[in-house]
Design a protein around this motif. Structure first.
Motif, PDB file in Angstrom:
ATOM      1  N   LEU A  73     -10.719  -8.285  -4.812  1.00  0.00           N
ATOM      2  CA  LEU A  73     -11.459  -8.623  -6.032  1.00  0.00           C
ATOM      3  C   LEU A  73     -12.252  -9.906  -5.925  1.00  0.00           C
ATOM      4  N   GLY A  74     -11.947 -10.740  -4.911  1.00  0.00           N
ATOM      5  CA  GLY A  74     -12.686 -11.995  -4.765  1.00  0.00           C
ATOM      6  C   GLY A  74     -12.191 -13.079  -5.706  1.00  0.00           C
ATOM      7  N   LEU A  75     -10.916 -13.012  -6.125  1.00  0.00           N
ATOM      8  CA  LEU A  75     -10.342 -14.043  -7.001  1.00  0.00           C
ATOM      9  C   LEU A  75      -9.721 -15.139  -6.136  1.00  0.00           C
ATOM     10  N   SER A  76      -9.713 -16.362  -6.662  1.00  0.00           N
ATOM     11  CA  SER A  76      -9.131 -17.474  -5.897  1.00  0.00           C
ATOM     12  C   SER A  76      -7.609 -17.338  -5.866  1.00  0.00           C
ATOM     13  N   PRO A  77      -6.948 -17.976  -4.879  1.00  0.00           N
ATOM     14  CA  PRO A  77      -5.475 -17.932  -4.835  1.00  0.00           C
ATOM     15  C   PRO A  77      -4.851 -18.469  -6.118  1.00  0.00           C
ATOM     16  N   GLU A  78      -5.515 -19.429  -6.772  1.00  0.00           N
ATOM     17  CA  GLU A  78      -4.985 -19.991  -8.022  1.00  0.00           C
ATOM     18  C   GLU A  78      -4.981 -18.915  -9.116  1.00  0.00           C
ATOM     19  N   ILE A  79      -6.039 -18.162  -9.184  1.00  0.00           N
ATOM     20  CA  ILE A  79      -6.096 -17.116 -10.217  1.00  0.00           C
ATOM     21  C   ILE A  79      -5.065 -16.018  -9.912  1.00  0.00           C
ATOM     22  N   VAL A  80      -4.943 -15.671  -8.633  1.00  0.00           N
ATOM     23  CA  VAL A  80      -3.937 -14.662  -8.247  1.00  0.00           C
ATOM     24  C   VAL A  80      -2.547 -15.134  -8.687  1.00  0.00           C
TER      25      VAL A  80
ATOM     26  N   GLY B  69       0.796  -1.217   0.000  1.00  0.00           N
ATOM     27  CA  GLY B  69       0.000   0.000   0.000  1.00  0.00           C
ATOM     28  C   GLY B  69       0.829   1.267   0.000  1.00  0.00           C
ATOM     29  N   VAL B  70       1.420   1.555  -1.137  1.00  0.00           N
ATOM     30  CA  VAL B  70       2.178   2.799  -1.300  1.00  0.00           C
ATOM     31  C   VAL B  70       1.584   3.497  -2.517  1.00  0.00           C
ATOM     32  N   TYR B  71       1.263   4.792  -2.380  1.00  0.00           N
ATOM     33  CA  TYR B  71       0.672   5.518  -3.503  1.00  0.00           C
ATOM     34  C   TYR B  71       1.694   5.709  -4.621  1.00  0.00           C
ATOM     35  N   LYS B  72       1.242   5.515  -5.856  1.00  0.00           N
ATOM     36  CA  LYS B  72       2.098   5.812  -7.004  1.00  0.00           C
ATOM     37  C   LYS B  72       1.291   6.628  -8.006  1.00  0.00           C
ATOM     38  N   ASN B  73       1.954   7.601  -8.632  1.00  0.00           N
ATOM     39  CA  ASN B  73       1.245   8.396  -9.640  1.00  0.00           C
ATOM     40  C   ASN B  73       1.240   7.647 -10.976  1.00  0.00           C
TER      41      ASN B  73
ATOM     42  N   SER C 120      -6.232 -11.551  -3.157  1.00  0.00           N
ATOM     43  CA  SER C 120      -6.722 -10.776  -4.303  1.00  0.00           C
ATOM     44  C   SER C 120      -6.975  -9.307  -3.963  1.00  0.00           C
ATOM     45  N   ARG C 121      -6.221  -8.783  -2.996  1.00  0.00           N
ATOM     46  CA  ARG C 121      -6.256  -7.338  -2.731  1.00  0.00           C
ATOM     47  C   ARG C 121      -5.402  -6.634  -3.776  1.00  0.00           C
ATOM     48  N   ILE C 122      -5.969  -5.609  -4.409  1.00  0.00           N
ATOM     49  CA  ILE C 122      -5.139  -4.785  -5.302  1.00  0.00           C
ATOM     50  C   ILE C 122      -4.964  -3.396  -4.710  1.00  0.00           C
ATOM     51  N   ASN C 123      -3.797  -2.811  -4.965  1.00  0.00           N
ATOM     52  CA  ASN C 123      -3.554  -1.398  -4.680  1.00  0.00           C
ATOM     53  C   ASN C 123      -3.924  -0.650  -5.954  1.00  0.00           C
ATOM     54  N   VAL C 124      -5.052   0.050  -5.896  1.00  0.00           N
ATOM     55  CA  VAL C 124      -5.565   0.737  -7.090  1.00  0.00           C
ATOM     56  C   VAL C 124      -4.533   1.738  -7.625  1.00  0.00           C
TER      57      VAL C 124
ATOM     58  N   CYS D   4     -11.637   3.574   4.452  1.00  0.00           N
ATOM     59  CA  CYS D   4     -10.791   2.891   3.464  1.00  0.00           C
ATOM     60  C   CYS D   4     -10.302   1.537   3.989  1.00  0.00           C
ATOM     61  N   HIS D   5     -11.238   0.659   4.292  1.00  0.00           N
ATOM     62  CA  HIS D   5     -10.894  -0.615   4.938  1.00  0.00           C
ATOM     63  C   HIS D   5      -9.785  -1.360   4.183  1.00  0.00           C
ATOM     64  N   ASN D   6      -8.818  -1.816   4.938  1.00  0.00           N
ATOM     65  CA  ASN D   6      -7.673  -2.557   4.395  1.00  0.00           C
ATOM     66  C   ASN D   6      -7.768  -3.994   4.890  1.00  0.00           C
ATOM     67  N   PRO D   7      -7.962  -5.002   4.072  1.00  0.00           N
ATOM     68  CA  PRO D   7      -7.702  -5.036   2.638  1.00  0.00           C
ATOM     69  C   PRO D   7      -8.912  -4.932   1.705  1.00  0.00           C
ATOM     70  N   THR D   8     -10.122  -4.770   2.197  1.00  0.00           N
ATOM     71  CA  THR D   8     -11.241  -5.016   1.264  1.00  0.00           C
ATOM     72  C   THR D   8     -11.666  -3.792   0.456  1.00  0.00           C
ATOM     73  N   GLY D   9     -11.560  -2.571   1.025  1.00  0.00           N
ATOM     74  CA  GLY D   9     -12.088  -1.371   0.369  1.00  0.00           C
ATOM     75  C   GLY D   9     -13.573  -1.169   0.645  1.00  0.00           C
ATOM     76  N   ALA D  10     -14.210  -2.125   1.355  1.00  0.00           N
ATOM     77  CA  ALA D  10     -15.646  -2.026   1.666  1.00  0.00           C
ATOM     78  C   ALA D  10     -15.812  -1.348   3.034  1.00  0.00           C
ATOM     79  N   ASN D  11     -16.699  -0.380   3.103  1.00  0.00           N
ATOM     80  CA  ASN D  11     -16.819   0.428   4.327  1.00  0.00           C
ATOM     81  C   ASN D  11     -18.257   0.512   4.812  1.00  0.00           C
TER      82      ASN D  11
END
Ligand code: LMR
Length: 394
Positions: free
Chosen positions: A348-355, A34-38, A370-374, A178-185
């Motif tokens: 994103l709700g992807l399985s570990p295999e897909i990740v 979780g580090v911001y990048k431009n 399947s947590r992404i840093n947007v 900004c819940h970590n890791p889900t993004g759901a609040n």
């Protein structure tokens, strides 16, 4: 002695850093830590922070110790930023800490000192380091249902049901925004219901707020923390400056304890200073100095807010773009939650295999859950990610 040591489990988030660094593919995309990048993939030093640093380079005349709690001015500006006028200042004890993690660690230690039998209720899932530190301190962690895999939103009924099983004196760890890791609040009415539940059962809230300004705005993101602190008799708050000031490596955070009254405040303040002394004596000063300079100068503050807002809006537009791409490619709205989530992360709700397939076949790095840093995306890589997700079976 050292040969009695056994290997510690790798931190799932930090382990990705090395894997990514060692990947020779030039198309690789880092959606891990979780580090911001431009858009250029750079983690910039914010303009106001750089200017504060220039000013401080000229003004600083000594490197002598300051105080166990750090500079009181830092506490003041941060308490104003997080709590505004939600509580009276004489109810608030606060110490500077090395980053938000330092504040979390000190908070857990304070809980253990004050009530050794308290359990800490954490959302399922939560930031893995919450669980790791609790385990290290031998404090019992209990998970409460939080994320609804089916909808990508919050399982509020499950959360309330599980928190109803807590006992008076237990602590409830909540992500302020900004819940970590889900993004759901939670919505504000849901926060109010959690506050009512905690008060009716005598539970102590602990709010971890590490992404203020990354969700809906600086004040909007603090609204839940302010509601909790003004409605519950006691509240712990771990605040981080790493992300919203972009000063990750300066290790800048604040631990706040809101007490019932001024007499409890004085003892709590003493205990927080004691904990700092036991663990590292004086907290680092440089980052907190920059934050103080930025927040107490009208022009620097305005510039900081402007840059933070641009950062927030940039992440929001990437979310929207990703949700749109996924809608087109999957011909469904099953990833619609990406646009609803807030902050840096989405699960994103992807399985570990897909990740794993995304990493191995597409050089796309995300955390195993399947947590992404947007903020690791840009307008060009969003379609690449969306296509890869669908091709990999997501
Ligand atoms: C994250 O969740 O990626 C950040 O909070 C960085 C960290 O220390 O894990």
């Amino acid at each position: 002695m050292f040969n009695t040591l056994t290997q510690q489990p790798a931190d799932k988030i930090l382990a990705l850093l090395a894997l990514y660094r060692d990947d020779p593919r030039d198309t690789k995309i880092d959606l891990g830590v979780g580090v911001y990048k431009n858009a250029e993939g750079v983690t910039p030093i914010m303009r106001a922070v750089k200017e504060a640093e220039r000013r401080w380079w000229d003004a600083e005349e000594t490197k002598a110790y300051i105080g166990l709690a750090g500079d009181p001015q830092f506490s003041d500006v941060m308490i104003n930023l997080v709590l505004a006028d939600a509580v009276k200042r004489n109810q608030v004890a606060a110490v500077a800490t090395p980053g938000g993690t330092g504040a979390v660690r000190q908070a857990f230690e304070l809980i253990k000192m004050a009530n050794p039998s308290a359990r800490v209720f954490v959302s399922n899932p939560t930031w893995p380091n919450h669980l790791s530190i609790l385990k290290h301190l031998n404090v019992e962690a209990v998970t409460y249902r939080y994320f609804d895999e089916a909808t990508g939103g919050v399982d509020f009924d499950g959360m309330v049901e599980d928190l109803s099983g807590a006992q008076a004196g237990d602590v409830v760890l909540l992500h302020g925004c900004c819940h970590n890791p889900t993004g759901a609040n939670l919505t504000l009415p849901q926060w109010q219901a959690v506050v009512d539940l905690m008060n009716s059962k005598g539970l102590i809230p602990m709010v971890d707020i590490a992404y203020q300004g990354f969700g809906d705005g600086v004040d909007e993101d603090a609204a839940a923390t302010r509601l909790v602190a003004s409605s519950c008799p006691e509240t712990l708050i771990a605040a981080s400056c790493s992300k919203n000031f972009g000063i990750y490596r300066e290790r800048t955070g604040l631990l706040v304890a809101v007490s019932q009254d001024a007499s409890a405040q004085a003892t709590t303040q003493g205990n927080l200073a004691y904990l700092n002394r036991q663990n590292y004596s004086f907290p680092p000063d440089h980052g907190s100095r920059l934050v103080t300079l930025v927040l107490s100068d009208d022009a620097l503050r305005a510039d900081w807010l402007e840059e933070l807002e641009a950062t927030r809006l940039g992440m929001l537009s990437l979310r929207q773009q990703l949700a749109n791409e996924l809608r087109t490619l999957s011909n469904s709205d099953r990833f619609g939650f990406v646009a609803q989530h807030r902050g840096m992360f989405s699960r994103l709700g992807l399985s570990p295999e897909i990740v794993e397939r995304l990493r191995a076949d597409y050089a796309i790095y995300m955390v195993g859950d399947s947590r992404i840093n947007v903020a690791g995306l840009n307008a060009q890589t969003v379609p690449v990610l969306a296509r890869a997700i669908i091709e990999a079976g997501g």
